[in-house]
Design a protein around this motif. Structure first.
Motif, PDB file in Angstrom:
ATOM      1  N   ASP A  56       6.006  -4.897  -1.048  1.00 31.29           N
ATOM      2  CA  ASP A  56       4.906  -4.960  -2.017  1.00 31.29           C
ATOM      3  C   ASP A  56       3.994  -3.760  -1.778  1.00 31.29           C
ATOM      4  OD1 ASP A  56       2.943  -5.682  -3.785  1.00 31.29           O
ATOM      5  OD2 ASP A  56       2.284  -7.468  -2.696  1.00 31.29           O
ATOM      6  N   ILE A  57       4.092  -2.764  -2.647  1.00 31.89           N
ATOM      7  CA  ILE A  57       3.328  -1.500  -2.546  1.00 31.89           C
ATOM      8  C   ILE A  57       2.189  -1.544  -3.545  1.00 31.89           C
ATOM      9  CG2 ILE A  57       3.400   0.995  -2.953  1.00 31.89           C
ATOM     10  CD1 ILE A  57       5.031   0.437  -0.558  1.00 31.89           C
ATOM     11  N   CYS A  58       0.975  -1.768  -3.161  1.00 33.98           N
ATOM     12  CA  CYS A  58       0.480  -2.122  -1.834  1.00 33.98           C
ATOM     13  C   CYS A  58      -0.210  -3.478  -1.970  1.00 33.98           C
ATOM     14  CB  CYS A  58      -0.505  -1.067  -1.356  1.00 33.98           C
ATOM     15  SG  CYS A  58       0.297   0.561  -1.146  1.00 33.98           S
ATOM     16  N   TYR A  59      -0.749  -4.050  -0.879  1.00 27.22           N
ATOM     17  CA  TYR A  59      -1.208  -5.439  -0.924  1.00 27.22           C
ATOM     18  C   TYR A  59      -2.388  -5.630  -1.873  1.00 27.22           C
ATOM     19  CZ  TYR A  59      -2.034 -10.213   0.420  1.00 27.22           C
ATOM     20  OH  TYR A  59      -2.169 -11.584   0.373  1.00 27.22           O
ATOM     21  N   GLY A  60      -3.358  -4.724  -1.847  1.00 27.68           N
ATOM     22  CA  GLY A  60      -4.516  -4.831  -2.754  1.00 27.68           C
ATOM     23  C   GLY A  60      -5.167  -6.199  -2.669  1.00 27.68           C
ATOM     24  N   LEU A  61      -5.209  -6.905  -3.812  1.00 24.87           N
ATOM     25  CA  LEU A  61      -5.791  -8.248  -3.836  1.00 24.87           C
ATOM     26  C   LEU A  61      -4.731  -9.309  -3.538  1.00 24.87           C
ATOM     27  CD1 LEU A  61      -8.062  -7.857  -6.990  1.00 24.87           C
ATOM     28  CD2 LEU A  61      -8.496  -7.190  -4.631  1.00 24.87           C
ATOM     29  N   GLY A  62      -3.492  -8.882  -3.414  1.00 26.82           N
ATOM     30  CA  GLY A  62      -2.427  -9.804  -2.997  1.00 26.82           C
ATOM     31  C   GLY A  62      -1.795 -10.617  -4.111  1.00 26.82           C
ATOM     32  N   TYR A  63      -2.107 -10.297  -5.375  1.00 26.76           N
ATOM     33  CA  TYR A  63      -1.541 -11.107  -6.476  1.00 26.76           C
ATOM     34  C   TYR A  63      -0.013 -11.105  -6.455  1.00 26.76           C
ATOM     35  CZ  TYR A  63      -5.892 -12.137  -9.021  1.00 26.76           C
ATOM     36  OH  TYR A  63      -7.116 -12.637  -9.401  1.00 26.76           O
ATOM     37  N   GLU A  84      -1.150  -1.522   3.451  1.00 27.92           N
ATOM     38  CA  GLU A  84      -2.426  -1.421   2.728  1.00 27.92           C
ATOM     39  C   GLU A  84      -3.380  -0.595   3.590  1.00 27.92           C
ATOM     40  OE1 GLU A  84      -3.835  -2.312  -0.369  1.00 27.92           O
ATOM     41  OE2 GLU A  84      -5.428  -1.164   0.577  1.00 27.92           O
ATOM     42  N   LEU A  85      -4.075   0.349   2.966  1.00 34.17           N
ATOM     43  CA  LEU A  85      -5.014   1.204   3.706  1.00 34.17           C
ATOM     44  C   LEU A  85      -6.345   0.519   3.996  1.00 34.17           C
ATOM     45  CD1 LEU A  85      -4.730   4.739   2.005  1.00 34.17           C
ATOM     46  CD2 LEU A  85      -3.968   4.093   4.306  1.00 34.17           C
ATOM     47  N   ASP A  86      -6.739  -0.408   3.113  1.00 39.56           N
ATOM     48  CA  ASP A  86      -8.116  -0.907   3.122  1.00 39.56           C
ATOM     49  C   ASP A  86      -8.244  -2.215   3.911  1.00 39.56           C
ATOM     50  OD1 ASP A  86     -10.674  -1.664   2.555  1.00 39.56           O
ATOM     51  OD2 ASP A  86     -10.552  -1.250   0.403  1.00 39.56           O
ATOM     52  N   GLU A  87      -8.541  -2.085   5.184  1.00 33.01           N
ATOM     53  CA  GLU A  87      -8.653  -3.266   6.058  1.00 33.01           C
ATOM     54  C   GLU A  87      -9.787  -4.201   5.624  1.00 33.01           C
ATOM     55  OE1 GLU A  87      -8.747  -2.440  10.258  1.00 33.01           O
ATOM     56  OE2 GLU A  87      -9.455  -4.459  10.724  1.00 33.01           O
ATOM     57  N   ASN A  88     -10.926  -3.617   5.240  1.00 38.42           N
ATOM     58  CA  ASN A  88     -12.073  -4.449   4.845  1.00 38.42           C
ATOM     59  C   ASN A  88     -11.747  -5.305   3.626  1.00 38.42           C
ATOM     60  OD1 ASN A  88     -13.665  -3.558   6.888  1.00 38.42           O
ATOM     61  ND2 ASN A  88     -14.536  -1.865   5.703  1.00 38.42           N
ATOM     62  N   LEU A  89     -10.962  -4.726   2.717  1.00 37.79           N
ATOM     63  CA  LEU A  89     -10.562  -5.481   1.521  1.00 37.79           C
ATOM     64  C   LEU A  89      -9.771  -6.729   1.940  1.00 37.79           C
ATOM     65  CD1 LEU A  89     -10.209  -5.710  -1.600  1.00 37.79           C
ATOM     66  CD2 LEU A  89      -8.093  -4.407  -1.334  1.00 37.79           C
ATOM     67  N   ILE A  90      -8.778  -6.548   2.806  1.00 39.23           N
ATOM     68  CA  ILE A  90      -7.946  -7.694   3.235  1.00 39.23           C
ATOM     69  C   ILE A  90      -8.828  -8.751   3.901  1.00 39.23           C
ATOM     70  CG2 ILE A  90      -5.956  -8.426   4.619  1.00 39.23           C
ATOM     71  CD1 ILE A  90      -5.208  -6.450   2.414  1.00 39.23           C
ATOM     72  N   ARG A  91      -9.739  -8.306   4.768  1.00 35.38           N
ATOM     73  CA  ARG A  91     -10.619  -9.260   5.473  1.00 35.38           C
ATOM     74  C   ARG A  91     -11.505 -10.047   4.499  1.00 35.38           C
ATOM     75  NH1 ARG A  91     -10.000  -9.028  10.752  1.00 35.38           N
ATOM     76  NH2 ARG A  91      -9.403  -7.066  11.738  1.00 35.38           N
ATOM     77  N   SER A  92     -11.809  -9.431   3.353  1.00 27.90           N
ATOM     78  CA  SER A  92     -12.707 -10.097   2.386  1.00 27.90           C
ATOM     79  C   SER A  92     -11.963 -11.112   1.501  1.00 27.90           C
ATOM     80  CB  SER A  92     -13.365  -9.039   1.481  1.00 27.90           C
ATOM     81  OG  SER A  92     -12.410  -8.542   0.551  1.00 27.90           O
ATOM     82  N   LEU A  93     -10.622 -11.091   1.523  1.00 23.56           N
ATOM     83  CA  LEU A  93      -9.883 -11.854   0.505  1.00 23.56           C
ATOM     84  C   LEU A  93      -9.939 -13.367   0.695  1.00 23.56           C
ATOM     85  CD1 LEU A  93      -6.766  -9.551  -0.079  1.00 23.56           C
ATOM     86  CD2 LEU A  93      -8.794  -9.818  -1.523  1.00 23.56           C
ATOM     87  N   LYS A  94     -10.339 -13.826   1.888  1.00 23.91           N
ATOM     88  CA  LYS A  94     -10.439 -15.291   2.049  1.00 23.91           C
ATOM     89  C   LYS A  94     -11.517 -15.871   1.139  1.00 23.91           C
ATOM     90  CE  LYS A  94     -12.172 -14.927   6.840  1.00 23.91           C
ATOM     91  NZ  LYS A  94     -12.151 -13.499   6.816  1.00 23.91           N
ATOM     92  N   ASP A  95     -12.415 -15.003   0.665  1.00 23.45           N
ATOM     93  CA  ASP A  95     -13.486 -15.474  -0.243  1.00 23.45           C
ATOM     94  C   ASP A  95     -13.276 -14.990  -1.685  1.00 23.45           C
ATOM     95  OD1 ASP A  95     -14.917 -16.665   1.902  1.00 23.45           O
ATOM     96  OD2 ASP A  95     -15.558 -14.660   2.527  1.00 23.45           O
ATOM     97  N   ASP A 131      -0.773   3.740   6.204  1.00 27.17           N
ATOM     98  CA  ASP A 131      -0.318   4.483   5.023  1.00 27.17           C
ATOM     99  C   ASP A 131       1.102   4.019   4.667  1.00 27.17           C
ATOM    100  OD1 ASP A 131       0.852   6.561   3.331  1.00 27.17           O
ATOM    101  OD2 ASP A 131      -0.963   7.687   3.784  1.00 27.17           O
ATOM    102  N   ALA A 132       1.287   3.682   3.408  1.00 22.77           N
ATOM    103  CA  ALA A 132       2.584   3.153   2.964  1.00 22.77           C
ATOM    104  C   ALA A 132       3.726   4.118   3.275  1.00 22.77           C
ATOM    105  CB  ALA A 132       2.530   2.877   1.469  1.00 22.77           C
TER     106      ALA A 132
END
Ligand SMILES: C[S@@+](CC[C@H](N)C(=O)[O-])C[C@H]1O[C@@H](n2cnc3c(N)ncnc32)[C@H](O)[C@@H]1O
Length: 240
Positions: A56-63, A84-95, A131-132
């Motif tokens: 899955d290139i790339c995870y983003g919001l995970g849809y 996925e490059l954006d660690e903060n984005l992944i950490r925020s997805l639980k909300d 980086d992918a």
């Protein structure tokens, strides 16, 4: 935060100045441009022996990852790899305000958002903050690639000929690439590497591109005919 036409939410990236999904809908786009056509191919190939390996290139919001899990064919194991490059984005997805049907995936969403990993009997997801291009160098044998980076204009490193050469190396012979992109340089790169090009059959959403070395049952794009009218050009690493 943007509400799309199907009611699902997406984000606009400040870094890339693009939305994570088209206005047609985050769920609709993910299902019709990626999951439904890719799972059709998997079904034709008897679900690759009971385990489908997805990049899955790339995870983003995970849809794409989450909707693949929701649509998993019975008795088939999914192994999903997603850089996925954006660690903060992944950490925020639980909300993140995902659609109601994602509620039953809450434990998976929390695990990915906290540990970048989830595993049970039928599903394994690995999200790597990397980086992918580097990530895929260590990957082997995938059956499906959801090619869902930002557009070639702002994210060219994930659409170049050299990038697709790496994808070709790890994609199984009967594997499939799905993307929302209909851009000529993207199709040229895939064509240059010997992929057959197809479009999805669904009427409710704009076309994308489906690529495979195999003959598929989708509408084939006559790219040879197109090349009588336009020059074949693609993004090359040296131009980025
Ligand atoms: C269009 S979004 C992906 C949407 C996602 N597939 C979904 O379903 O929500 C593109 C993502 O690619 C990530 N990205 C861009 N360039 C990258 C790279 N070189 N390596 C890894 N991730 C990258 C961005 O941070 C962004 O989250």
């Amino acid at each position: 935060m943007i509400k799309t036409k199907d009611g699902s939410f997406t984000l606009k990236s400040q870094k890339y100045n693009e939305c994570y999904h088209s206005s047609e809908g985050a769920v609709v786009e993910s299902l019709y441009k990626h999951i439904y056509p890719a799972f059709e191919v998997a079904k034709k190939n008897s679900y690759f022996g009971g385990e489908i390996r997805i990049l899955d290139i790339c995870y983003g919001l995970g849809y794409n990852t989450l909707l693949s899990i929701l649509n998993r064919p019975k008795n088939v194991r999914l192994k999903i790899f997603s850089p996925e490059l954006d660690e903060n984005l992944i950490r925020s997805l639980k909300d993140f305000p995902y659609p109601k049907e994602f509620e039953k995936l809450k434990h998976i969403i929390n695990s990915i958002s906290t540990y970048f990993f989830y595993k049970d009997e039928f599903v394994e997801v690995e999200v790597k903050i990397m980086d992918a291009r580097k990530y895929i160098k260590n990957l082997k044998s995938v059956d499906i690639v959801y090619q869902d980076a930002f557009s070639p204009k702002v994210n060219p490193e994930l659409w170049s000929l050299e990038y697709f050469e790496e994808i070709e190396r790890i994609l199984n012979k009967k594997g499939v690439i799905t993307t929302y992109s209909v851009a000529t340089p993207v199709r040229c790169a895939l064509y240059e590497l010997g992929f057959n090009l197809y479009t999805h059959p669904y009427e409710n959403i704009r076309k994308g591109t489906i690529a495979s070395k195999d003959e598929l049952d989708f509408e084939k794009i006559d790219f040879e005919e197109k090349l009588k009218r336009v020059n074949c050009y693609y993004i090359s690493n040296k131009d980025i």
